[in-house]
Each structure stands twice: as C-alpha cells, then as structure tokens.
Design an enzyme around this catalytic site. Structure first.
Site, PDB file in Angstrom:
ATOM      1  N   LYS A  57       0.832  -1.199   0.000  1.00 13.75           N
ATOM      2  CA  LYS A  57       0.000   0.000   0.000  1.00 13.75           C
ATOM      3  C   LYS A  57       0.870   1.252   0.000  1.00 13.75           C
ATOM      4  O   LYS A  57       0.594   2.220  -0.708  1.00 13.75           O
ATOM      5  CB  LYS A  57      -0.918   0.021   1.236  1.00 13.75           C
ATOM      6  N   LYS A 115      -3.946 -10.470  -7.361  1.00 13.29           N
ATOM      7  CA  LYS A 115      -4.949 -11.204  -6.585  1.00 13.29           C
ATOM      8  C   LYS A 115      -6.362 -10.689  -6.894  1.00 13.29           C
ATOM      9  O   LYS A 115      -6.545  -9.479  -7.050  1.00 13.29           O
ATOM     10  CB  LYS A 115      -4.635 -10.994  -5.094  1.00 13.29           C
ATOM     11  N   LYS A 167     -11.517  -7.387  -3.414  1.00 16.95           N
ATOM     12  CA  LYS A 167     -12.670  -6.497  -3.265  1.00 16.95           C
ATOM     13  C   LYS A 167     -12.325  -5.072  -3.647  1.00 16.95           C
ATOM     14  O   LYS A 167     -13.169  -4.295  -4.023  1.00 16.95           O
ATOM     15  CB  LYS A 167     -13.126  -6.467  -1.795  1.00 16.95           C
TER      16      LYS A 167
HETATM   17  P1  TYM Z   1      -9.779 -10.734   4.153  1.00 20.33           P
HETATM   18  O1  TYM Z   1     -11.140 -10.263   4.502  1.00 20.33           O
HETATM   19  O2  TYM Z   1      -8.942  -9.892   3.269  1.00 20.33           O
HETATM   20  O3  TYM Z   1      -9.915 -12.155   3.474  1.00 20.33           O
HETATM   21  C1  TYM Z   1     -10.654 -13.191   4.090  1.00 20.33           C
HETATM   22  C2  TYM Z   1     -10.063 -14.531   3.700  1.00 20.33           C
HETATM   23  O4  TYM Z   1     -10.149 -14.712   2.283  1.00 20.33           O
HETATM   24  C3  TYM Z   1      -8.856 -15.015   1.754  1.00 20.33           C
HETATM   25  N1  TYM Z   1      -8.760 -14.425   0.401  1.00 20.33           N
HETATM   26  C4  TYM Z   1      -8.417 -15.107  -0.689  1.00 20.33           C
HETATM   27  N2  TYM Z   1      -8.099 -16.403  -0.862  1.00 20.33           N
HETATM   28  C5  TYM Z   1      -7.796 -16.804  -2.125  1.00 20.33           C
HETATM   29  N3  TYM Z   1      -7.795 -15.960  -3.199  1.00 20.33           N
HETATM   30  C6  TYM Z   1      -8.117 -14.651  -3.062  1.00 20.33           C
HETATM   31  N4  TYM Z   1      -8.117 -13.849  -4.120  1.00 20.33           N
HETATM   32  C7  TYM Z   1      -8.437 -14.179  -1.757  1.00 20.33           C
HETATM   33  N5  TYM Z   1      -8.797 -12.963  -1.267  1.00 20.33           N
HETATM   34  C8  TYM Z   1      -8.977 -13.136   0.062  1.00 20.33           C
HETATM   35  C9  TYM Z   1      -7.888 -14.366   2.726  1.00 20.33           C
HETATM   36  O5  TYM Z   1      -6.601 -14.933   2.643  1.00 20.33           O
HETATM   37  C10 TYM Z   1      -8.566 -14.623   4.054  1.00 20.33           C
HETATM   38  O6  TYM Z   1      -8.292 -15.921   4.541  1.00 20.33           O
HETATM   39  N6  TYM Z   1      -7.207  -9.766   8.305  1.00 20.33           N
HETATM   40  C11 TYM Z   1      -8.057 -10.726   7.664  1.00 20.33           C
HETATM   41  C12 TYM Z   1      -9.294 -11.043   8.487  1.00 20.33           C
HETATM   42  C13 TYM Z   1      -8.966 -11.472   9.872  1.00 20.33           C
HETATM   43  C14 TYM Z   1      -8.558 -12.769  10.290  1.00 20.33           C
HETATM   44  C15 TYM Z   1      -8.367 -12.665  11.705  1.00 20.33           C
HETATM   45  C16 TYM Z   1      -8.340 -13.963   9.612  1.00 20.33           C
HETATM   46  C17 TYM Z   1      -9.015 -10.682  10.974  1.00 20.33           C
HETATM   47  N7  TYM Z   1      -8.647 -11.389  12.098  1.00 20.33           N
HETATM   48  C18 TYM Z   1      -7.942 -13.777  12.442  1.00 20.33           C
HETATM   49  C19 TYM Z   1      -7.923 -15.071  10.386  1.00 20.33           C
HETATM   50  C20 TYM Z   1      -7.725 -14.981  11.773  1.00 20.33           C
HETATM   51  C21 TYM Z   1      -8.489 -10.173   6.320  1.00 20.33           C
HETATM   52  O7  TYM Z   1      -8.423  -8.997   6.103  1.00 20.33           O
HETATM   53  O8  TYM Z   1      -8.976 -11.117   5.462  1.00 20.33           O
END
Ligand code: TYM
Length: 328
Positions: A111, A193, A196
């Site tokens: 970022k 990737k 969103k």
């Molecule tokens: P977030 O919301 O960005 O993504 C949620 C989950 O989806 C996976 N993901 C993907 N997997 C494969 N291909 C993609 N293009 C793709 N985009 C997203 C992410 O790897 C993730 O597993 N910080 C985290 C949320 C969080 C969390 C936690 C997760 C907060 N506290 C504790 C696990 C444990 C996040 O922003 O994920």
C-alpha cells in the site's frame, strides 16, 4: 477436539476468492474442529466505509456464511465488535509487536509503495489486532488464503515471545493454507490477486453478482495465445487461474482438466468454467435469499457472542493479571 478460528473482513461484498481461499474451507473443517468464525468488522474500519454500506456488507457477510454452509450449531459465528475483549487484547498485542515487524508486513508495504493516500494507524497496526483475534481463543489452526499467511506467522512470533517473557500464556497457532485455491487471481489481470478493492469490477466475481454478469466476466477473462488448456502459471496465468477455480470447486486434478480439454478452444473451456461457477453461486444465492430476511441472523450472532464472550473474558482477565495491569 482441536480448535480452529478464522474471519473475513467485509469491506466490500465477499468475492469468489474469499469463498475458495477461505469460507469454503471453514465449512469443510467444521466437522473436524471446534470452529470459531467471526466477521472482522473492527478490521473493516481501518479504511473509511460509508456506514450504511458497511452495515449492509456485514449483514450480507453473516447471511453468506450461513448460505455457504456454516452451521451455527457446529460453528461459533460472531461479530468481532460484539466481543469487546478483542480491542483490548488488540492493544496489548500491539504493545508486544515491534515496529520492525509491522514494517515488514507485505500488505502494508504494498500500500505504501503504491503511494496510497490517507493510510491510517489502524491499517498499520491491524496485524496486532489479528494476533489478538487468534490468541484470544487459543486457536490451534487458522485457515487462511495465501495473502494472510504472513499475518498468522507474525501472530505466532508474537505469541512465542510473549510466552517466553511472561510464561506460557497463549497456544501457538498454525496457519492452514489450502494446496489449491489459496490465491485466486483477478480475471482481468491474472498477475494480481482477485480482490474487493479492485478498481474495475471486471476481474472480480462477487458471491452475490447476478449470474449473467458472472458469465460475462468469465468469458472475458484474460488468457494468452498459446491455445492449450494446461497449468503453467508463469506462461499462462489466466488459464491457470481458471483451472485453479475449477480444481478447487470440483476436486478435478490439473491433469484431468487438461485431458478433458485437449484439442478444444478457450471459448469452450471458459463456458465450462462459467457453468461450474454459476451452478455453485446459484445454490449460494438461493439460500442467501431465504436467510437475509428472517430473524435468524440476529439469533445466530447473539448465540455466537455469548459463547465467544465467555472464553474471551476469561482469557483477557488471565492476560491482564499476567502482565501486571490488574491490581489484585
Ligand atoms: P480478508 O477479509 O482480506 O480475506 C478473508 C479470507 O479470504 C482469503 N482471500 C483469498 N483467498 C484466495 N484468493 C483470493 N483472491 C483471496 N482474497 C482473500 C484471505 O486470505 C482470508 O483468509 N485480516 C483478515 C481477516 C482477519 C482474520 C483474523 C483472519 C481478521 N482477524 C484472524 C484469520 C484470523 C483479512 O483482512 O482477510
């Protein structure tokens, strides 16, 4: 039974990447683990969200958890901010995480490198809050996509250091990253990737997209002029990404997909991909429509909060005693 925990941050609508890389696996694992899945709404506010839109995305996220097959009887489903201990342990973990460690997090570095304006303190320190989310429940395993693995590793490092300093306080969690589908790429730029936060919507499939536009996006997916359906992420990132989607959703091996499409064109292959994805999304959307307008969401969150809070308040109390901020 070992404990598993994960969460999704619905700063926008959930994507096919979230589904394949994370949500689908939570559903698979809920029979074999004591499962905690939350909606990471504190993480959402690390960037500005229009409040009305955020509320809708949060509600949709719960409905989609259920529509995709998370069962509140088997999984504890809760809203992060409903369990206030997260923010407090988050600050404690922040105080146990070094600037050097936060500076090394690739998501933040990217970022910054892109010159994004208005980056907040929250987005910089969020890996420490994520550590708290995980350590609060002494999770054994954390299923995530590839992009979140580094944060789980930071969580491990922080927990190990904390345990060394204060005595055994936290269980050390392990990331669980699926062999296939841990990084679904953008359809319009398969070197990035699927996300969103993409500028145009062409490369990203949302779980609630209307199926016509899903089909259109897949048919327009960027490919190459090699004209062979084979798994080669270097030379053929677009085709390899579509193969990954198929393999994750149907369990077919890359070799089998290649065999089935020998001598056939990309058009035919894309049509097949669109059929598979649309079939999966149609099922999810049908269940989503049933769930969204009944009271089940409130009930599920209330139950989840009660269960999670019990564990969290005990844990926070124990940690606060350990570090000496409670007067006995
Ligand atoms: P977030 O919301 O960005 O993504 C949620 C989950 O989806 C996976 N993901 C993907 N997997 C494969 N291909 C993609 N293009 C793709 N985009 C997203 C992410 O790897 C993730 O597993 N910080 C985290 C949320 C969080 C969390 C936690 C997760 C907060 N506290 C504790 C696990 C444990 C996040 O922003 O994920």
């Amino acid at each position: 039974m070992k404990r598993m925990l994960s969460g999704i941050k619905p700063t926008g609508q959930l994507t096919l990447g979230n589904y394949i890389g994370a949500l689908r696996n939570f559903v698979k694992y809920q029979d074999d683990y004591e499962m905690f899945v939350f909606i990471a709404n504190l993480h959402c506010i690390t960037v500005y969200n229009e409040p009305e839109e955020l509320r809708k995305n949060l509600k949709d996220c719960v409905a989609l958890y259920l529509a995709c097959g998370l069962d509140p009887k088997r999984s504890c489903i809760f809203l992060q901010s409903d369990v206030m201990e997260h923010a407090q342990l988050g600050f404690i973990m922040c105080c146990n995480t070094y600037l050097g460690e936060l500076n090394r997090m690739t998501q933040f570095k990217d970022k910054q490198a892109k010159g994004e304006q208005g980056l907040t303190g929250g987005i910089y320190t969020y890996p420490a809050l994520m550590s708290a989310d995980i350590l609060m429940y002494d999770a054994d395993y954390v299923p995530v996509g590839e992009d979140q693995k580094q944060h789980v590793e930071l969580c491990r490092d922080t927990a190990i250091r904390f345990n060394n300093r204060y005595g055994k306080s936290f269980n050390i969690p392990e990331p669980v990253v699926a062999k296939v589908g841990a990084k679904i790429m953008s359809l319009s730029d398969p070197t990035k990737k699927m996300s969103k936060s993409e500028q145009t919507n062409k490369g990203c499939i949302y779980l609630l997209d209307d199926l016509k536009s899903v089909r259109k996006k897949i048919m327009a997916a960027k490919t190459d002029d090699i004209a062979k359906v084979q798994y080669d992420p270097q030379q053929q990132p677009g085709i390899s990404n579509l193969m990954t989607i198929i393999s994750a959703l149907t369990n077919q091996s890359f070799d089998d997909i290649t065999k089935n499409f020998e001598g056939k064109g990309y058009g035919e292959f894309k049509k097949y991909v669109a059929d598979i994805v649309c079939e999966e999304l149609a099922m999810i959307q049908e269940r989503y429509a049933e769930i969204i307008n009944n009271n089940v969401i409130k009930e599920v969150l209330a139950e989840g909060k009660a269960r999670a809070e019990k564990i969290a308040s005990k844990k926070l109390d124990q940690i606060q005693r350990t570090i000496g901020i409670e007067i006995k």
